[in-house]
Motif scaffolding. Structure first.
Motif, PDB file in Angstrom:
ATOM      1  N   GLY A 104      -7.904   9.133   4.253  1.00 15.85           N
ATOM      2  CA  GLY A 104      -7.829  10.306   3.400  1.00 15.85           C
ATOM      3  C   GLY A 104      -6.778  11.291   3.883  1.00 15.85           C
ATOM      4  N   LEU A 105      -6.378  12.165   2.996  1.00 19.39           N
ATOM      5  CA  LEU A 105      -5.315  13.134   3.269  1.00 19.39           C
ATOM      6  C   LEU A 105      -5.558  13.925   4.538  1.00 19.39           C
ATOM      7  CD1 LEU A 105      -2.773  14.704   2.301  1.00 19.39           C
ATOM      8  CD2 LEU A 105      -4.338  16.201   1.029  1.00 19.39           C
ATOM      9  N   ASP A 163       9.424   5.016   0.752  1.00 15.88           N
ATOM     10  CA  ASP A 163      10.221   4.856   1.969  1.00 15.88           C
ATOM     11  C   ASP A 163      10.369   6.168   2.749  1.00 15.88           C
ATOM     12  OD1 ASP A 163      10.556   2.185   1.423  1.00 15.88           O
ATOM     13  OD2 ASP A 163      12.502   2.455   0.450  1.00 15.88           O
ATOM     14  N   GLU A 164      10.576   7.253   2.022  1.00 20.51           N
ATOM     15  CA  GLU A 164      10.909   8.514   2.684  1.00 20.51           C
ATOM     16  C   GLU A 164       9.676   9.323   3.078  1.00 20.51           C
ATOM     17  OE1 GLU A 164      13.570  10.602   0.098  1.00 20.51           O
ATOM     18  OE2 GLU A 164      15.188   9.109   0.320  1.00 20.51           O
ATOM     19  N   LYS A 165       8.527   8.992   2.501  1.00 21.22           N
ATOM     20  CA  LYS A 165       7.310   9.744   2.813  1.00 21.22           C
ATOM     21  C   LYS A 165       6.188   8.845   3.312  1.00 21.22           C
ATOM     22  CE  LYS A 165       3.890  12.851   0.696  1.00 21.22           C
ATOM     23  NZ  LYS A 165       3.554  13.668  -0.507  1.00 21.22           N
ATOM     24  N   PHE A 166       5.733   7.926   2.469  1.00 19.18           N
ATOM     25  CA  PHE A 166       4.471   7.253   2.747  1.00 19.18           C
ATOM     26  C   PHE A 166       4.547   6.211   3.854  1.00 19.18           C
ATOM     27  CE2 PHE A 166       3.766   9.203  -1.355  1.00 19.18           C
ATOM     28  CZ  PHE A 166       2.477   9.683  -1.234  1.00 19.18           C
ATOM     29  N   ARG A 167       5.739   5.678   4.133  1.00 14.37           N
ATOM     30  CA  ARG A 167       5.862   4.728   5.246  1.00 14.37           C
ATOM     31  C   ARG A 167       6.108   5.414   6.582  1.00 14.37           C
ATOM     32  NH1 ARG A 167       6.517  -0.275   2.651  1.00 14.37           N
ATOM     33  NH2 ARG A 167       7.656  -0.074   0.685  1.00 14.37           N
ATOM     34  N   THR A 168       6.392   6.692   6.592  1.00 17.97           N
ATOM     35  CA  THR A 168       6.802   7.361   7.818  1.00 17.97           C
ATOM     36  C   THR A 168       5.624   7.609   8.748  1.00 17.97           C
ATOM     37  OG1 THR A 168       6.535   9.601   6.922  1.00 17.97           O
ATOM     38  CG2 THR A 168       8.671   8.502   6.569  1.00 17.97           C
ATOM     39  N   ARG A 169       5.910   7.560  10.020  1.00 16.66           N
ATOM     40  CA  ARG A 169       4.866   7.806  11.018  1.00 16.66           C
ATOM     41  C   ARG A 169       4.323   9.228  10.906  1.00 16.66           C
ATOM     42  NH1 ARG A 169       3.021   5.463  15.610  1.00 16.66           N
ATOM     43  NH2 ARG A 169       2.086   6.867  17.149  1.00 16.66           N
ATOM     44  N   ALA A 182      -2.148   3.249   5.906  1.00 15.39           N
ATOM     45  CA  ALA A 182      -1.484   4.174   4.992  1.00 15.39           C
ATOM     46  C   ALA A 182      -2.368   5.398   4.781  1.00 15.39           C
ATOM     47  CB  ALA A 182      -1.190   3.493   3.650  1.00 15.39           C
ATOM     48  N   ARG A 183      -1.739   6.483   4.351  1.00 17.04           N
ATOM     49  CA  ARG A 183      -2.468   7.714   4.036  1.00 17.04           C
ATOM     50  C   ARG A 183      -2.229   8.055   2.568  1.00 17.04           C
ATOM     51  NH1 ARG A 183      -4.355  11.938   7.190  1.00 17.04           N
ATOM     52  NH2 ARG A 183      -3.238  11.154   9.024  1.00 17.04           N
ATOM     53  N   ARG A 184      -3.298   8.437   1.865  1.00 19.03           N
ATOM     54  CA  ARG A 184      -3.189   8.785   0.449  1.00 19.03           C
ATOM     55  C   ARG A 184      -3.076  10.315   0.286  1.00 19.03           C
ATOM     56  NH1 ARG A 184      -8.551   7.084   1.342  1.00 19.03           N
ATOM     57  NH2 ARG A 184     -10.097   8.722   0.981  1.00 19.03           N
ATOM     58  N   VAL A 185      -2.945  10.758  -0.957  1.00 16.59           N
ATOM     59  CA  VAL A 185      -2.765  12.188  -1.234  1.00 16.59           C
ATOM     60  C   VAL A 185      -4.069  12.856  -1.647  1.00 16.59           C
ATOM     61  CG1 VAL A 185      -0.343  11.940  -1.863  1.00 16.59           C
ATOM     62  CG2 VAL A 185      -2.103  11.750  -3.644  1.00 16.59           C
ATOM     63  N   THR A 186      -5.179  12.163  -1.517  1.00 17.31           N
ATOM     64  CA  THR A 186      -6.483  12.727  -1.831  1.00 17.31           C
ATOM     65  C   THR A 186      -7.352  12.722  -0.585  1.00 17.31           C
ATOM     66  OG1 THR A 186      -7.329  10.555  -2.498  1.00 17.31           O
ATOM     67  CG2 THR A 186      -6.400  11.953  -4.234  1.00 17.31           C
ATOM     68  N   GLY A 187      -8.413  13.518  -0.623  1.00 18.47           N
ATOM     69  CA  GLY A 187      -9.323  13.580   0.510  1.00 18.47           C
ATOM     70  C   GLY A 187     -10.269  12.400   0.547  1.00 18.47           C
ATOM     71  N   GLY A 188     -11.369  12.587   1.276  1.00 17.70           N
ATOM     72  CA  GLY A 188     -12.336  11.506   1.417  1.00 17.70           C
ATOM     73  C   GLY A 188     -12.127  10.710   2.687  1.00 17.70           C
ATOM     74  N   PRO A 245       0.799  -1.232   0.000  1.00 19.40           N
ATOM     75  CA  PRO A 245       0.000   0.000   0.000  1.00 19.40           C
ATOM     76  C   PRO A 245       0.830   1.279   0.000  1.00 19.40           C
ATOM     77  CG  PRO A 245      -0.125  -1.098   2.133  1.00 19.40           C
ATOM     78  CD  PRO A 245       0.532  -2.055   1.197  1.00 19.40           C
ATOM     79  N   TYR A 246       2.005   1.264   0.653  1.00 21.77           N
ATOM     80  CA  TYR A 246       2.826   2.474   0.705  1.00 21.77           C
ATOM     81  C   TYR A 246       3.419   2.769  -0.677  1.00 21.77           C
ATOM     82  CZ  TYR A 246       2.305   1.140   5.547  1.00 21.77           C
ATOM     83  OH  TYR A 246       1.775   0.767   6.747  1.00 21.77           O
ATOM     84  N   TRP A 247       3.836   1.718  -1.363  1.00 29.64           N
ATOM     85  CA  TRP A 247       4.358   1.891  -2.720  1.00 29.64           C
ATOM     86  C   TRP A 247       3.249   2.367  -3.656  1.00 29.64           C
ATOM     87  CZ3 TRP A 247       4.423   0.787  -7.866  1.00 29.64           C
ATOM     88  CH2 TRP A 247       5.647   0.949  -8.537  1.00 29.64           C
ATOM     89  N   ASN A 248       2.057   1.818  -3.473  1.00 25.89           N
ATOM     90  CA  ASN A 248       0.957   2.196  -4.354  1.00 25.89           C
ATOM     91  C   ASN A 248       0.489   3.629  -4.112  1.00 25.89           C
ATOM     92  OD1 ASN A 248       0.718  -0.118  -5.963  1.00 25.89           O
ATOM     93  ND2 ASN A 248      -0.442  -1.188  -4.375  1.00 25.89           N
ATOM     94  N   MET A 249       0.557   4.112  -2.870  1.00 28.69           N
ATOM     95  CA  MET A 249       0.234   5.514  -2.622  1.00 28.69           C
ATOM     96  C   MET A 249       1.274   6.423  -3.283  1.00 28.69           C
ATOM     97  SD  MET A 249      -2.595   5.276  -1.002  1.00 28.69           S
ATOM     98  CE  MET A 249      -2.838   3.749  -1.944  1.00 28.69           C
ATOM     99  N   ALA A 250       2.535   6.016  -3.216  1.00 29.30           N
ATOM    100  CA  ALA A 250       3.596   6.775  -3.887  1.00 29.30           C
ATOM    101  C   ALA A 250       3.433   6.712  -5.400  1.00 29.30           C
ATOM    102  CB  ALA A 250       4.962   6.238  -3.470  1.00 29.30           C
ATOM    103  N   PHE A 251       3.009   5.567  -5.907  1.00 26.44           N
ATOM    104  CA  PHE A 251       2.761   5.392  -7.340  1.00 26.44           C
ATOM    105  C   PHE A 251       1.726   6.401  -7.833  1.00 26.44           C
ATOM    106  CE2 PHE A 251      -0.181   3.473 -10.420  1.00 26.44           C
ATOM    107  CZ  PHE A 251       0.663   3.196 -11.487  1.00 26.44           C
ATOM    108  N   ASP A 252       0.618   6.511  -7.107  1.00 22.73           N
ATOM    109  CA  ASP A 252      -0.433   7.436  -7.531  1.00 22.73           C
ATOM    110  C   ASP A 252       0.077   8.873  -7.577  1.00 22.73           C
ATOM    111  OD1 ASP A 252      -2.362   5.601  -8.018  1.00 22.73           O
ATOM    112  OD2 ASP A 252      -3.650   6.121  -6.334  1.00 22.73           O
ATOM    113  N   GLU A 253       0.793   9.278  -6.545  1.00 22.14           N
ATOM    114  CA  GLU A 253       1.316  10.644  -6.532  1.00 22.14           C
ATOM    115  C   GLU A 253       2.289  10.863  -7.687  1.00 22.14           C
ATOM    116  OE1 GLU A 253       2.739  13.631  -3.100  1.00 22.14           O
ATOM    117  OE2 GLU A 253       4.132  11.967  -3.439  1.00 22.14           O
TER     118      GLU A 253
END
Length: 323
Positions: free
Chosen positions: A44-45, A224-230, A66-72, A11-19
């Motif tokens: 949501g964001l 690694d540097e963004k989406f997996r971080t606490r 995980a947290r995505r870059v979109t709302g909702g 999921p963290y890679w996929n959130m980075a993929f979308d961005e």
């Protein structure tokens, strides 16, 4: 549309993929991807994880958060779920093109879906999909879920935090309100079969593209540097002297917390399950340090509807100023 292959289930890679697809891949026209996540909850964001998710249950079961870059709002993913990402020219959204594409594809396979409310797909008056969007320069991304054979028991427990909409709803109640597409798509037995069928319908004769080694390295680094971080997942929740909340019919629930220091707004933070085209943090930054009397003028330059779908400037101003 061009089909962009993505076979990862992290999921963290996929959130980075979308961005990355939205902000870094400068492809002509529209591209789409179909992908899956291992068991995970995606918030949501603008959401507060502690309010929306049963964190102890996630930790016990090894379900990722995980947290995505979109709302909702928060959604539950597993391998019975299929996700889609579509990115293209921003004006495509204004024509309803993105949602029409997905709805048409599902209807062509026999599922009589309708687009209802602010960001949902329904079938037999039960929700089977939700989507969110993000605007970046002249392009927009929309991504969403397609519930094919999701484990509804796990979904209910994972999202049953004290303040979430699932908290007071039993599993039987959830089953009445949501639908798995497997019950409406005869001949399709798995999420993987749905993926293959949608590939053919959506691609409609156009080609397939693969991520380059450079793309993969950049996405992995961002994961690694963004989406997996606490810090990204849980965010910062500053203490505030004011905390207000309102549900706007077109956008969702908006919460605003801030301090008033000598009549000026300080530390404004928006949270909630609302949807919009741009990150609400940008509007919060524009309002930082503003006198209350200047809020209306600032909103003329940065319209509220860009951050909170369908919300008029006057309505947001009245909300912040207590009507």
């Amino acid at each position: 549309m061009l089909y962009l292959r993505n076979s990862g289930v992290d999921p963290y890679w996929n959130m980075a993929f979308d961005e990355y697809v939205l902000t870094q891949m400068r492809t002509e026209g529209t591209v789409f991807s179909l992908w899956q996540n291992r068991p995970s909850v995606i918030i949501g964001l603008n959401q507060n994880a502690f309010r929306e998710v049963n964190i102890p249950y996630l930790e016990e079961k090894g379900i990722a958060l995980a947290r995505r870059v979109t709302g909702g709002g928060a959604v539950y993913h597993d391998l019975g779920n299929l996700n889609y990402t579509i990115s293209g020219p921003a004006d495509f959204w204004l024509d309803g093109g993105f949602t029409a594409i997905i709805a048409h594809a599902l209807r062509s396979m026999g599922a009589r879906v309708s687009v209802t409310g602010r960001n949902d797909f329904y079938i037999d008056k039960r929700k089977c999909s939700g989507f969110a969007k993000r605007l970046y320069k002249d392009r927009i991304l929309i991504h969403g879920t397609l519930m094919f054979d999701v484990n509804l028991d796990e979904m209910t427990r994972a999202l049953a935090s004290p303040e979430s909409k699932f908290a007071s709803k039993g599993i039987a109640s959830v089953r009445r309100r949501v639908a798995n597409l497997k019950d409406y798509l005869p001949g399709i037995d798995s999420a993987q079969m749905l993926k293959l069928a949608l590939e053919d319908v959506l691609r409609d004769g156009d080609g397939t593209v693969d991520l380059s080694p450079r793309d993969i390295a950049a996405i992995s680094r961002s994961a690694d540097e963004k989406f997996r971080t606490r810090e990204w997942i849980f965010g910062k929740s500053p203490s505030s002297s004011a905390c207000i909340s309102r549900k706007f019919p077109t956008a969702g629930t908006v919460e605003a917390s801030f301090d008033l220091v000598h009549g000026r707004i300080r530390g404004l933070r928006f949270s909630g399950d609302f949807i919009g085209s741009l990150p609400a943090g940008e509007l919060a930054a524009a309002l930082e340090g503003a006198e209350l009397s200047a809020v209306g003028d600032i909103l003329k330059k940065t319209p509220a509807a860009l951050y909170f779908d369908g919300v008029a400037d006057e309505d947001l101003r009245n909300f912040l100023l207590g009507d």
